[in-house]
Motif scaffolding. Structure first.
Motif, short mmCIF file in Angstrom:
data_model
loop_
_atom_site.label_atom_id
_atom_site.label_comp_id
_atom_site.label_asym_id
_atom_site.label_seq_id
_atom_site.Cartn_x
_atom_site.Cartn_y
_atom_site.Cartn_z
N ASN A 439 66.69 -47.15 -40.18
CA ASN A 439 67.34 -45.21 -40.12
C ASN A 439 67.51 -46.05 -41.71
OD1 ASN A 439 67.53 -43.42 -38.48
ND2 ASN A 439 68.90 -45.00 -37.50
N TYR A 440 67.51 -45.19 -43.12
CA TYR A 440 67.77 -45.06 -44.61
C TYR A 440 68.82 -44.94 -45.03
CZ TYR A 440 62.69 -47.27 -43.64
OH TYR A 440 61.63 -47.97 -42.87
N SER A 441 69.38 -45.47 -45.36
CA SER A 441 70.81 -45.09 -46.61
C SER A 441 70.38 -45.22 -48.40
CB SER A 441 72.30 -45.67 -46.42
OG SER A 441 72.34 -45.39 -44.88
N TRP A 442 70.74 -44.72 -48.95
CA TRP A 442 70.92 -44.63 -50.37
C TRP A 442 71.74 -44.43 -51.31
CZ3 TRP A 442 65.84 -45.36 -52.78
CH2 TRP A 442 64.91 -44.96 -52.42
N TYR A 443 71.60 -45.81 -52.03
CA TYR A 443 73.74 -45.71 -53.31
C TYR A 443 73.06 -45.98 -54.45
CZ TYR A 443 74.72 -47.60 -48.41
OH TYR A 443 75.18 -47.49 -47.23
N SER A 449 79.97 -44.71 -51.88
CA SER A 449 80.05 -44.64 -50.98
C SER A 449 78.55 -44.48 -50.91
CB SER A 449 80.11 -43.20 -50.71
OG SER A 449 80.65 -42.25 -51.92
N ALA A 450 77.80 -44.02 -49.74
CA ALA A 450 75.99 -43.27 -49.83
C ALA A 450 76.40 -42.29 -50.38
CB ALA A 450 75.95 -43.62 -48.11
N GLN A 452 74.04 -40.22 -49.28
CA GLN A 452 73.93 -39.11 -48.04
C GLN A 452 73.75 -39.88 -47.11
OE1 GLN A 452 68.94 -38.18 -48.74
NE2 GLN A 452 68.38 -40.12 -47.89
N PRO A 453 73.64 -39.28 -45.19
CA PRO A 453 73.45 -39.66 -44.50
C PRO A 453 72.48 -40.86 -44.10
CG PRO A 453 74.66 -37.54 -44.58
CD PRO A 453 73.73 -37.65 -45.24
N PRO A 454 72.94 -41.91 -43.08
CA PRO A 454 71.14 -42.68 -42.59
C PRO A 454 70.33 -41.42 -42.30
CG PRO A 454 73.52 -43.31 -42.01
CD PRO A 454 73.72 -42.39 -42.69
N SER A 455 68.96 -41.54 -42.59
CA SER A 455 68.14 -40.66 -41.94
C SER A 455 66.36 -42.24 -42.06
CB SER A 455 67.85 -40.01 -43.57
OG SER A 455 67.21 -38.53 -42.79
N CYS A 475 68.73 -49.06 -52.08
CA CYS A 475 68.45 -48.69 -50.31
C CYS A 475 69.22 -50.02 -49.36
CB CYS A 475 67.40 -47.98 -50.20
SG CYS A 475 65.93 -48.59 -50.28
#
Length: 780
Positions: A439-443, A449-450, A452-455, A475
């Motif tokens: 799962n990918y998260s962006w910062y 905070s991220a 967007q939610p993990p995807s 990321c």
């Protein structure tokens, strides 16, 4: 007693016993005792009820009726159960109640009962047992072992019926086969003529892969029986698919797969699987006494297919329409359940799993970083580090499951590469490899905070990137085995030129001779080229956005605009106005009329000046404190002796003021014409002589100093008895020449009211001037 059960129009004669529940005059009757349905479909369950019409001298009526699923506790209406919210409806009338459940789930498999309550104390009833609903998410539900039986028979014809174990939603049709050949599609009954050697099978349409076993009237009929209808095998293993048959004399026999019909010479003529290039190297057929076995080695996912057996006899042979054995090949997988996670360390439970191979049928081997670490058990617990890779295999099979591992160190890819333009589409991609999928998260840097939610999607997209999106991005990739974070990717935006705005570091309203700077301001960080225009004429082109000039009223006043252009776009400014302003300047002065004057008449003095902004003119009489008049013209409507004197003009505005220069003139005196006894001739001679003397006494120096001045005077030495008015006017030839007028008044006692003025043009060494003779007519 025979009862009828219906679900969406499908009728059967099975499972009708004990569907009428009740005692005495109280009871509930269900339309069926058992219903089968697929996950996601809709099912209807129908029930009717009865009760006494009168009891204890009171009429009995139903006050409440509902369906329930939990009978152990206090009865609760199914519609109020949270897990059925929005999926349950019931429709009740005087005869019964129909329950409809939509979007079926496997958890809906249960026994459903109908309950009604009357107006009598204790007058309630629940129909029990109820209707058993079975919901399955797999088509294997429909392996219902359909059976063919004879319902009516003659010497040559038979009426057959296809029976299944429970009701199906909808109105299904049935497919009938004779000797392996498809005969018809109709309802659950079928009539045909049969020979002693014929065999018959049936299946529910849409689920032909679960046909009934061949039905024969005699024991010596021709039939082919598949030992297994479905087989699931693990990738890399081997599988046996077997049939038995009863035909005594076989001319030819072979195995084929309908899914390979695109390679046959004729789509209706199956071909031997051993001749297919995909199978030629890993299939083998073993023949026994009235049996045949197809063995497929080193299975791959592409071997998942249906396999059928074909044979030809001296008679008509066996058809190829009846479904055979369906093989499903799946790979082993390692399932990971995280128990605990710390920095760079994960404690996890791992399980060797296949979707179609029960764990207790096999022995397993575990591998960590390609080294064998455990045997026999299908589960394994261990501490996982970021570099670890873990896999498993079946002990009898060398084919291993894909290894599971934490994400490797991710990197960020920016598309498009190179310059990023405001308003364009931009995507960031987090590149990392992991199993299970991460799962990918962006910062964004300095934002806790991220974004967007993990995807599972590794991309982060800007559909129209804006200046506020500039910054440093990174990321993270995470799965059950661990988490890794990328380095920063910097997004620096470039701007296509927006319409530029010209501006000046000094006011665009400026004094003549001042330095003026115009600046073309363009919102871009890609160096553009600038072009300046004045009144649609190109001034200059350069890579500098500054335009300088020394203000000149005739050259630089006007409208300006600029353009900025780079390789992406071009912008054009709105127009800006440069107004070069200057102090007033005198262009000319004049007196009107310039011909004959009559005492008491009107005289107009005019002062014409130039300035930006336009000047306000004020008239002054020398040696007088207060202004005489304002405006471009000064009008004396009734010339009198007190009007004599020297006049000048002042022009002024916000930038400054300008006075006409002083000049030395004769003292001003003006006397009224009265009757006298002096002769007209004598007065005329004296007047002409005096005016000539006055004109010649004016030096060039005096003229230069008196530029822009209008003089009106009566000389002191004029003889009082003179009856003549002399006027001298020097009109301007250039801006620097003398502007003045001398007016002399002499009394004439013969004519006290007026004098006639005659204009004479004279010249002397000082230039041209005007002589005005005032002539008084003789009395009658």
């Amino acid at each position: 007693m025979r009862c009828t059960a219906a679900v969406n129009g499908f009728f059967t004669f099975l499972l009708c016993a004990a569907v009428v529940q009740g005692q005495d005059d109280w009871g509930v009757t269900y339309s069926s005792a058992e219903i089968c349905a697929l996950k996601g479909s809709t099912v209807e369950i129908h029930g009717t009820y009865r009760h006494p019409t009168r009891e204890k001298d009171l009429n009995v009526s139903v006050t409440e009726a509902f369906w329930l699923v939990h009978a152990d506790n206090e009865p609760v209406d199914l519609k109020s159960e949270a897990e059925y919210a929005g999926r349950v409806q019931d429709h009740c009338d005087e005869d019964g109640c129909t329950l409809t459940i939509s979007d079926l789930r496997e958890s809906d498999s249960a026994e459903y009962r109908f309950r009604f309550i009357t107006n009598q104390p204790g007058g309630s009833f629940t129909g029990s047992p109820g209707v058993v609903l079975t919901v399955s998410g797999s088509r294997s539900l429909f392996y219902l072992d359909p059976k063919v039986k004879i319902t009516q028979s003659t010497f040559t014809n038979h009426h057959l019926q296809c029976n299944i174990g429970c009701f199906l939603p909808g109105s299904p049709k049935f497919v009938w086969y004779k000797n392996g050949k498809k005969m018809s599609e109709q309802n659950f009954t079928y009539s045909d003529s049969f020979r002693p050697k014929d065999s018959v099978s049936c299946a529910v349409r849409g689920h032909e892969d679960f046909p009934s076993a061949p039905f024969c009237k005699t024991q010596s009929c021709d039939k082919v029986f598949y030992n297994e209808r479905r087989i699931c095998a693990i990738k890399g293993s081997s599988v046996d698919i077997s049939v038995t048959y009863t035909q005594p004399s076989i001319k030819s026999k072979f195995w084929f797969s309908p899914g390979r019909s695109h390679r046959w010479r004729s789509h209706s003529q199956p071909e031997d699987l051993k001749n297919d290039p995909q199978y030629s190297n890993h299939v083998q057929v073993s023949e026994g006494r009235k049996s045949s076995t197809l063995t497929i080695y080193n299975l791959t996912e592409s071997d998942s297919a249906e396999y059928r057996f074909a044979l030809k006899t001296s008679g008509s042979g066996w058809g190829t329409d009846l479904h055979g054995t369906t093989l499903t090949v799946t790979a082993l997988q390692v399932q990971v359940t995280r128990i605990f996670a710390a920095q760079n360390v994960v404690l996890a439970q791992l399980k060797c799993h296949s979707s179609c191979a029960p764990a207790d049928h096999h022995s397993f081997i575990w591998f960590k970083n390609r080294r064998k670490i455990s045997e026999d058990t299908n589960s394994y617990k261990d501490i996982i580090y970021p570099e670890d890779k873990i896999s498993c295999a079946i002990k009898q099979n060398n084919h291993r499951a894909p290894a599971v591992y934490a994400p490797n160190s991710p990197s960020v890819s920016v598309s498009p590469a190179g310059e990023i333009i405001v308003g364009h589409f931009v995507s960031l991609t987090c590149i990392s490899y992991a199993n299970p999928a991460a799962n990918y998260s962006w910062y964004k840097k300095n934002r806790p905070s991220a974004l967007q939610p993990p995807s599972k999607d590794p991309q982060f997209v800007f559909s129209s990137i804006q200046p506020s999106d500039s910054g440093e991005y990174y990321c993270s990739a995470e799965n059950e085995m661990g988490r890794r974070t990328s380095g920063y990717a910097v997004i620096g935006l470039k701007y296509a030129p927006k319409p530029p705005l010209p501006s000046a570091t000094s006011s665009v309203e400026t004094d003549e001779g001042s330095s003026v700077t115009l600046t073309c301001i363009s919102n871009t960080n890609l160096a553009p080229n600038y072009t300046w225009y004045k009144e649609n004429q190109t001034l200059l082109q350069r890579d500098d956005n500054i335009y300088n000039f020394i203000a000149d009223k005739w050259i630089h006043s006007g409208l300006y605009l600029c353009t900025s252009m780079n390789k992406h776009d071009q912008g054009t400014s709105s127009t800006g106005h440069a107004d070069v302003q200057y102090v007033p300047q005198f262009l000319s002065m004049s007196v009107s009329p310039s011909g004959e004057l009559v005492e008491g008449a009107s005289v107009t003095l005019t002062c014409i000046s130039d300035g930006d902004p336009a000047a306000n003119n004020t008239w002054h009489k020398v040696d007088k404190d207060s202004p005489k008049s304002s405006g471009q013209t000064f009008i004396i409507t009734d010339v009198r002796s007190e009007h004599g004197g020297i006049y000048n003009c002042e022009a002024q505005h916000g930038r400054g003021q300008k006075f006409s220069p002083h000049s030395n003139t004769a003292s001003s005196s003006m006397k009224s014409a009265v009757a006298g006894s002096i002769s007209a001739m004598f007065v005329t001679i004296i007047l002409v002589f005096s005016c000539i003397v006055i004109g010649r006494q004016r030096s060039p120096k005096q003229s230069s100093e008196s530029r822009g001045r209008l003089d009106i005077s009566a000389p002191h030495n004029m003889a009082p008895e003179s009856d003549m008015l002399a006027a001298v006017l020097r009109p301007p030839e250039e801006q620097d020449e003398l502007h003045y007028a001398s007016v002399c008044f002499i009394k004439n006692e013969d004519d006290p009211l007026f004098s006639n003025i005659v204009l004479t043009q004279l010249k002397d060494e000082h230039g041209e001037y005007m002589l005005v003779n005032v002539v008084t007519p003789s009395p009658d």
